[in-house]
Design a protein around this motif. Structure first.
Motif, PDB file in Angstrom:
ATOM      1  N   LEU A 181       7.626   1.177 -18.791  1.00 20.08           N
ATOM      2  CA  LEU A 181       6.469   1.684 -17.976  1.00 20.08           C
ATOM      3  C   LEU A 181       6.935   1.311 -16.380  1.00 20.08           C
ATOM      4  O   LEU A 181       6.437   1.963 -15.364  1.00 20.08           O
ATOM      5  CB  LEU A 181       5.364   0.862 -18.332  1.00 20.08           C
ATOM      6  N   THR A 182       7.398   0.022 -16.385  1.00 21.92           N
ATOM      7  CA  THR A 182       7.654  -0.299 -14.855  1.00 21.92           C
ATOM      8  C   THR A 182       8.843   0.540 -14.285  1.00 21.92           C
ATOM      9  O   THR A 182       8.800   0.590 -12.823  1.00 21.92           O
ATOM     10  CB  THR A 182       7.938  -1.726 -14.576  1.00 21.92           C
ATOM     11  N   SER A 183       9.660   0.801 -15.158  1.00 21.09           N
ATOM     12  CA  SER A 183      10.912   1.597 -14.467  1.00 21.09           C
ATOM     13  C   SER A 183      10.185   3.129 -13.857  1.00 21.09           C
ATOM     14  O   SER A 183      10.611   3.647 -13.015  1.00 21.09           O
ATOM     15  CB  SER A 183      11.826   2.018 -15.330  1.00 21.09           C
ATOM     16  N   ALA A 184       9.151   3.600 -14.762  1.00 15.38           N
ATOM     17  CA  ALA A 184       8.786   4.932 -14.612  1.00 15.38           C
ATOM     18  C   ALA A 184       7.728   4.786 -13.312  1.00 15.38           C
ATOM     19  O   ALA A 184       7.517   5.812 -12.417  1.00 15.38           O
ATOM     20  CB  ALA A 184       7.681   5.436 -15.428  1.00 15.38           C
ATOM     21  N   GLN A 185       7.197   3.561 -13.142  1.00 16.99           N
ATOM     22  CA  GLN A 185       6.434   3.245 -12.019  1.00 16.99           C
ATOM     23  C   GLN A 185       7.093   3.260 -10.727  1.00 16.99           C
ATOM     24  O   GLN A 185       6.820   3.901  -9.685  1.00 16.99           O
ATOM     25  CB  GLN A 185       5.480   2.128 -12.100  1.00 16.99           C
ATOM     26  N   GLU A 186       8.342   2.967 -10.858  1.00 16.80           N
ATOM     27  CA  GLU A 186       9.324   2.943  -9.585  1.00 16.80           C
ATOM     28  C   GLU A 186       9.787   4.311  -9.068  1.00 16.80           C
ATOM     29  O   GLU A 186       9.770   4.797  -8.255  1.00 16.80           O
ATOM     30  CB  GLU A 186      10.609   1.944  -9.997  1.00 16.80           C
ATOM     31  N   TRP A 187      10.044   5.247 -10.244  1.00 16.98           N
ATOM     32  CA  TRP A 187      10.395   6.570 -10.121  1.00 16.98           C
ATOM     33  C   TRP A 187       8.975   7.190  -9.466  1.00 16.98           C
ATOM     34  O   TRP A 187       9.249   8.077  -8.572  1.00 16.98           O
ATOM     35  CB  TRP A 187      10.614   7.292 -11.427  1.00 16.98           C
ATOM     36  N   ARG A 188       7.991   6.913  -9.933  1.00 17.65           N
ATOM     37  CA  ARG A 188       6.646   7.464  -9.357  1.00 17.65           C
ATOM     38  C   ARG A 188       6.592   7.169  -7.813  1.00 17.65           C
ATOM     39  O   ARG A 188       6.040   7.878  -7.006  1.00 17.65           O
ATOM     40  CB  ARG A 188       5.375   7.218 -10.036  1.00 17.65           C
ATOM     41  N   ARG A 189       6.854   5.988  -7.356  1.00 18.19           N
ATOM     42  CA  ARG A 189       6.700   5.279  -6.098  1.00 18.19           C
ATOM     43  C   ARG A 189       7.950   6.116  -5.043  1.00 18.19           C
ATOM     44  O   ARG A 189       7.510   6.437  -4.069  1.00 18.19           O
ATOM     45  CB  ARG A 189       6.882   3.796  -6.047  1.00 18.19           C
ATOM     46  N   VAL A 190       9.099   5.951  -5.879  1.00 14.38           N
ATOM     47  CA  VAL A 190      10.196   6.316  -4.739  1.00 14.38           C
ATOM     48  C   VAL A 190      10.342   7.885  -4.884  1.00 14.38           C
ATOM     49  O   VAL A 190      10.607   8.726  -3.893  1.00 14.38           O
ATOM     50  CB  VAL A 190      11.514   5.679  -5.189  1.00 14.38           C
ATOM     51  N   GLY A 191      10.199   8.494  -5.959  1.00 15.52           N
ATOM     52  CA  GLY A 191      10.532   9.865  -6.074  1.00 15.52           C
ATOM     53  C   GLY A 191      11.753  10.409  -6.415  1.00 15.52           C
ATOM     54  O   GLY A 191      12.839   9.452  -6.378  1.00 15.52           O
ATOM     55  N   VAL A 192      12.054  11.667  -6.639  1.00 15.19           N
ATOM     56  CA  VAL A 192      13.583  12.193  -6.623  1.00 15.19           C
ATOM     57  C   VAL A 192      13.557  13.445  -5.785  1.00 15.19           C
ATOM     58  O   VAL A 192      12.625  14.493  -5.527  1.00 15.19           O
ATOM     59  CB  VAL A 192      13.706  12.980  -8.151  1.00 15.19           C
ATOM     60  N   GLU A 193      14.626  13.209  -5.100  1.00 13.51           N
ATOM     61  CA  GLU A 193      14.979  14.125  -3.772  1.00 13.51           C
ATOM     62  C   GLU A 193      15.708  15.520  -4.559  1.00 13.51           C
ATOM     63  O   GLU A 193      16.647  15.487  -5.481  1.00 13.51           O
ATOM     64  CB  GLU A 193      15.991  13.598  -3.002  1.00 13.51           C
ATOM     65  N   ILE A 194      14.886  16.530  -4.068  1.00  9.89           N
ATOM     66  CA  ILE A 194      15.424  17.918  -4.710  1.00  9.89           C
ATOM     67  C   ILE A 194      15.885  18.863  -3.525  1.00  9.89           C
ATOM     68  O   ILE A 194      15.109  19.377  -2.775  1.00  9.89           O
ATOM     69  CB  ILE A 194      14.139  18.427  -5.219  1.00  9.89           C
ATOM     70  N   PRO A 195      17.302  18.838  -3.114  1.00  6.38           N
ATOM     71  CA  PRO A 195      17.573  19.430  -2.109  1.00  6.38           C
ATOM     72  C   PRO A 195      17.305  21.094  -1.986  1.00  6.38           C
ATOM     73  O   PRO A 195      17.151  21.541  -0.760  1.00  6.38           O
ATOM     74  CB  PRO A 195      19.211  19.458  -2.435  1.00  6.38           C
ATOM     75  N   ALA A 196      16.946  21.413  -3.204  1.00  6.47           N
ATOM     76  CA  ALA A 196      16.289  23.003  -3.373  1.00  6.47           C
ATOM     77  C   ALA A 196      15.222  23.180  -2.500  1.00  6.47           C
ATOM     78  O   ALA A 196      14.613  24.447  -2.559  1.00  6.47           O
ATOM     79  CB  ALA A 196      16.772  23.570  -4.738  1.00  6.47           C
ATOM     80  N   LEU A 197      14.460  22.144  -2.377  1.00  9.81           N
ATOM     81  CA  LEU A 197      13.155  22.279  -1.879  1.00  9.81           C
ATOM     82  C   LEU A 197      13.259  21.963  -0.186  1.00  9.81           C
ATOM     83  O   LEU A 197      12.269  22.332   0.416  1.00  9.81           O
ATOM     84  CB  LEU A 197      12.139  21.161  -2.272  1.00  9.81           C
ATOM     85  N   GLY A 198      14.276  21.926   0.394  1.00 13.52           N
ATOM     86  CA  GLY A 198      14.575  21.904   1.626  1.00 13.52           C
ATOM     87  C   GLY A 198      14.809  20.512   2.310  1.00 13.52           C
ATOM     88  O   GLY A 198      15.606  19.504   1.540  1.00 13.52           O
ATOM     89  N   ALA A 199      14.755  20.226   3.392  1.00 12.17           N
ATOM     90  CA  ALA A 199      15.425  19.114   4.166  1.00 12.17           C
ATOM     91  C   ALA A 199      14.112  17.819   3.938  1.00 12.17           C
ATOM     92  O   ALA A 199      12.695  18.055   3.733  1.00 12.17           O
ATOM     93  CB  ALA A 199      15.397  19.240   5.664  1.00 12.17           C
ATOM     94  N   PRO A 200      14.614  16.534   3.836  1.00 10.44           N
ATOM     95  CA  PRO A 200      13.565  15.567   3.907  1.00 10.44           C
ATOM     96  C   PRO A 200      12.636  15.350   4.939  1.00 10.44           C
ATOM     97  O   PRO A 200      13.029  15.855   6.135  1.00 10.44           O
ATOM     98  CB  PRO A 200      14.698  14.136   3.971  1.00 10.44           C
ATOM     99  N   PRO A 201      11.652  14.807   4.880  1.00 11.22           N
ATOM    100  CA  PRO A 201      11.232  14.293   3.839  1.00 11.22           C
ATOM    101  C   PRO A 201      10.471  14.957   2.781  1.00 11.22           C
ATOM    102  O   PRO A 201       9.578  14.406   2.039  1.00 11.22           O
ATOM    103  CB  PRO A 201      10.296  13.020   4.557  1.00 11.22           C
ATOM    104  N   HIS A 202      10.248  16.378   2.942  1.00  7.23           N
ATOM    105  CA  HIS A 202       9.271  17.183   2.317  1.00  7.23           C
ATOM    106  C   HIS A 202       9.821  17.727   1.139  1.00  7.23           C
ATOM    107  O   HIS A 202       9.699  19.096   0.855  1.00  7.23           O
ATOM    108  CB  HIS A 202       8.580  18.175   3.273  1.00  7.23           C
ATOM    109  N   ASN A 203      10.925  17.057   0.651  1.00  9.25           N
ATOM    110  CA  ASN A 203      11.614  17.546  -0.696  1.00  9.25           C
ATOM    111  C   ASN A 203      11.902  16.601  -1.904  1.00  9.25           C
ATOM    112  O   ASN A 203      12.557  16.699  -2.626  1.00  9.25           O
ATOM    113  CB  ASN A 203      13.265  18.140  -0.207  1.00  9.25           C
TER     114      ASN A 203
END
Length: 426
Positions: A181-203
């Motif tokens: 649960l706590t590991s998933a919460q960290e994923w939810r807080r930090v997120g996963v960068e998806i290069p196919a969505l464009g440039a940071p921070p909107h990806n």
């Protein structure tokens, strides 16, 4: 109308109306009980003893192997260290197995992975999970822990379990599940960068607990690169995204300018996750979210599906993103696709061939299912996985993972279109 986000709140996952109870004898000899929580649906242990900082790893491991759970009363960090020590004992290969392996493979070459190796690996994983799941924690009615040096886990537990019940009452869950649960919460807080969505921070995509993280980016890149089916000049290109999960493929397609998009999923957690992601990415006005099994009503020019890749039984809800028992979702998508394709439309099936290398499904079976569904292969884009397990020689399934290929199959209704040459990007 698109399913827009409600005002900021913590969604309540779909949970059973009533929980089983776990019973134990408190240190003062009094009978005690609490509601039992297990995301993977494990039954409440029937034998429970108290454990604290004086409990050794050898004792804990022996009790857990015998089916006795340990309700932890000591320091939280000591509980984590105990669990790590138990994990090392689980992962240690007994001397007799080492001798047997040496006799079977005297040249030290790794045997090819296959169905038998896969099932043995799954059995070992299940046994490991059962043993490590025997270290238990008691949670207060508000999802907090009354242990020394315990972290603040209230938000992580609330995201996974829902708001504390009105009737109150303590609950018990395994330490291993809490760490998930706590590991998933960290994923939810930090997120996963998806290069196919464009440039940071909107990806970035932010997975929720119980929703599979799109950490393997190669299949997303295939969706970002594949040639789109042709729509009439100026006409919209309607899309169905089947089993949307985090909503990442809908977001990629929306960024490519297609739509309107209808994204479906059966899991309310996935729909809540997709809703938040599509909103923060600024594409929620182009995507309608719908809770249904597989297809929405109507037809689309593009119908995308990334079903679970391995035909095996899932042991927990989150594993349904990886394991598809009997290839139910894969075959359901194939069998329903032709009826939901608009003229000149395409179905994109994103699928790894790992099941083929493991002997769980053959390429001939897949091609037969495509043909029986009235579909034709219009093309295929292939890519090599980039995840760490593909290069980890110590992984039990390394020989299969090392040759794995992820493909985007372009499918059309066979009565309308004929197969074209298979293409593989450079």
């Amino acid at each position: 109308m698109p399913l827009h986000p409600a005002p900021a709140r913590v969604e309540s996952p779909s949970l059973p109306a009533s929980h089983p109870r776990i019973h134990w004898t408190a240190p003062d000899g009094a009978a005690a009980s609490a509601r039992w929580r297990s995301e993977r649906g494990a039954p409440a242990p029937q034998r429970v003893v108290m454990a604290d900082d004086t409990t050794t790893a050898d004792t804990a491991y022996r009790l857990a192997c015998a089916g006795t759970a340990l309700l932890w009363l000591g320091d939280f960090h000591n509980a984590r260290q105990l669990l790590q020590a138990m994990a090392r004992r689980c992962d240690a290969t007994p001397a007799r197995k080492q001798r047997k392996a040496a006799q079977a493979a005297p040249d030290n070459h790794t045997a090819p992975a296959g169905a038998e190796a896969f099932h043995k690996h799954r059995q070992a994983q299940a046994q490991r999970a059962r043993i490590l799941g025997m270290v238990l924690l008691r949670f207060e009615p508000d999802h907090t822990l009354a242990l020394r040096r315990a972290p603040d886990v209230q938000r992580a537990c609330t995201h996974a379990w829902g708001a504390p019940a009105a009737e109150g009452g303590d609950s018990v869950a395994s330490l291993r599940e809490l760490l998930g649960l706590t590991s998933a919460q960290e994923w939810r807080r930090v997120g996963v960068e998806i290069p196919a969505l464009g440039a940071p921070p909107h990806n970035r995509v932010f997975p929720h607990y119980g929703v599979f993280s799109p950490a393997r980016g190669e299949y997303i890149d295939l969706v970002a690169q594949a040639p789109l089916p042709c729509a009439a000049t100026g006409a919209p290109l309607p899309v169905f995204d089947i089993g949307t999960g985090t909503g990442v493929l809908s977001a990629v397609l929306a960024r490519r300018g297609v739509g309107p998009i209808t994204a479906t999923d059966l899991d309310p957690r996935a729909l809540a996750c997709a809703r938040e992601n599509l909103t923060q990415l600024g594409v929620s006005d182009r995507v309608t979210l719908l809770q249904t099994d597989l297809f929405p009503a109507g037809q689309a020019l593009l119908v995308v599906c990334n079903p679970p890749w391995l035909p095996a039984r899932a042991s927990s809800p989150v594993e349904h993103a990886v394991y598809d028992e009997g290839s139910r979702m894969l075959r359901g998508y194939l069998n329903g696709l032709a009826a939901h394709l608009a003229p000149a439309g395409e179905g994109w099936l994103i699928l790894s061939d790992l099941a083929e290398h493991l002997g769980l499904r053959s390429r001939a079976e897949l091609l037969l299912w495509i043909e029986q569904a009235g579909l034709a292969v219009l093309g295929r884009l292939d890519t090599q996985p980039r995840h760490s397990k593909a290069s980890n020689a110590s992984d039990p399934l390394h020989s299969a993972r090392a040759v794995e290929v992820t493909s985007l199959w372009r499918l059309g209704a066979s009565a309308l279109q004929q197969p074209q040459q298979v293409a593989t990007p450079g």
